[in-house]
Design an enzyme around this catalytic site. Structure first.
Site, PDB file in Angstrom:
ATOM      1  N   CYS A   1       8.344  40.448  -0.520  1.00 51.24           N
ATOM      2  CA  CYS A   1       8.823  40.754   0.841  1.00 51.24           C
ATOM      3  C   CYS A   1      10.279  41.220   0.763  1.00 51.24           C
ATOM      4  CB  CYS A   1       8.694  39.537   1.754  1.00 51.24           C
ATOM      5  SG  CYS A   1       7.015  39.260   2.364  1.00 51.24           S
TER       6      CYS A   1
ATOM      7  N   ASN B   1      -4.715  40.005  -9.744  1.00 51.87           N
ATOM      8  CA  ASN B   1      -4.807  38.639 -10.239  1.00 51.87           C
ATOM      9  C   ASN B   1      -4.750  37.705  -9.034  1.00 51.87           C
ATOM     10  OD1 ASN B   1      -4.786  39.504 -12.948  1.00 51.87           O
ATOM     11  ND2 ASN B   1      -2.553  39.554 -12.992  1.00 51.87           N
TER      12      ASN B   1
ATOM     13  N   HIS C   1      -0.840  41.630  -4.719  1.00 51.38           N
ATOM     14  CA  HIS C   1      -0.435  42.915  -5.281  1.00 51.38           C
ATOM     15  C   HIS C   1      -1.508  43.426  -6.229  1.00 51.38           C
ATOM     16  CE1 HIS C   1       1.096  39.572  -7.697  1.00 51.38           C
ATOM     17  NE2 HIS C   1       0.839  40.329  -8.756  1.00 51.38           N
TER      18      HIS C   1
END
Ligand code: 5GP
Ligand code: ZN
Length: 118
Positions: free
Chosen positions: A7, A85, A98
């Site tokens: 973020c 992952n 991600h």
């Protein structure tokens, strides 16, 4: 989210090498690349992991893959692998969902490609 590394990268509070950005996603170079091309593609909204995908936010996953296709076209990348992952055993270290985009090398496939640690 205040304490989230990614973020902060989206906000520009922590510098990154931008690869692509639109209203929904941000993509930048991985700081420790494991392939000649190693980008991270993330939704701008804080979603902790793939386990937190819901009916309400799942369209962001499509946006991630749209971005990957755009990046590939823009950079002339013909073949690539996208990895997410999810959770500790899978190796998720940053708890902002991600997707790793890897390219530029012939990649293996099979049990050995899991890089097991135990
Ligand atoms: P994970 O292991 O959670 O799937 O992937 C996290 C990735 O984020 C790793 O490949 C790691 O190298 C990358 N990473 C961690 N911190 C930073 C950072 O500050 N900047 C960038 N660009 N990548 C980072
Ligand atoms: Zn976050």
């Amino acid at each position: 989210m205040m304490d989230c590394l990614f973020c902060k990268i989206i906000d520009g509070e922590i510098p990154s090498t931008k690869v692509y950005e639109d209203e929904y996603v941000y993509s930048f170079k991985d700081i420790a690349p494991i392939a000649p091309v190693h980008y991270l593609i993330i939704p701008k909204a804080h979603i902790a992991s793939a386990n937190d995908i819901t009916e309400e936010n799942s369209s962001l996953v499509a946006k991630v893959f749209e971005a990957a296709a755009k990046i590939a076209k823009a950079e002339g990348i013909e073949s690539y692998r996208i990895i997410n992952n999810c959770g500790d055993d899978a190796g998720q270290t940053v708890k902002h969902m991600h997707f790793h985009m890897l390219a530029g090398v012939k990649m293996g496939w099979g049990p050995e490609s899991l890089g097991k640690t135990e």
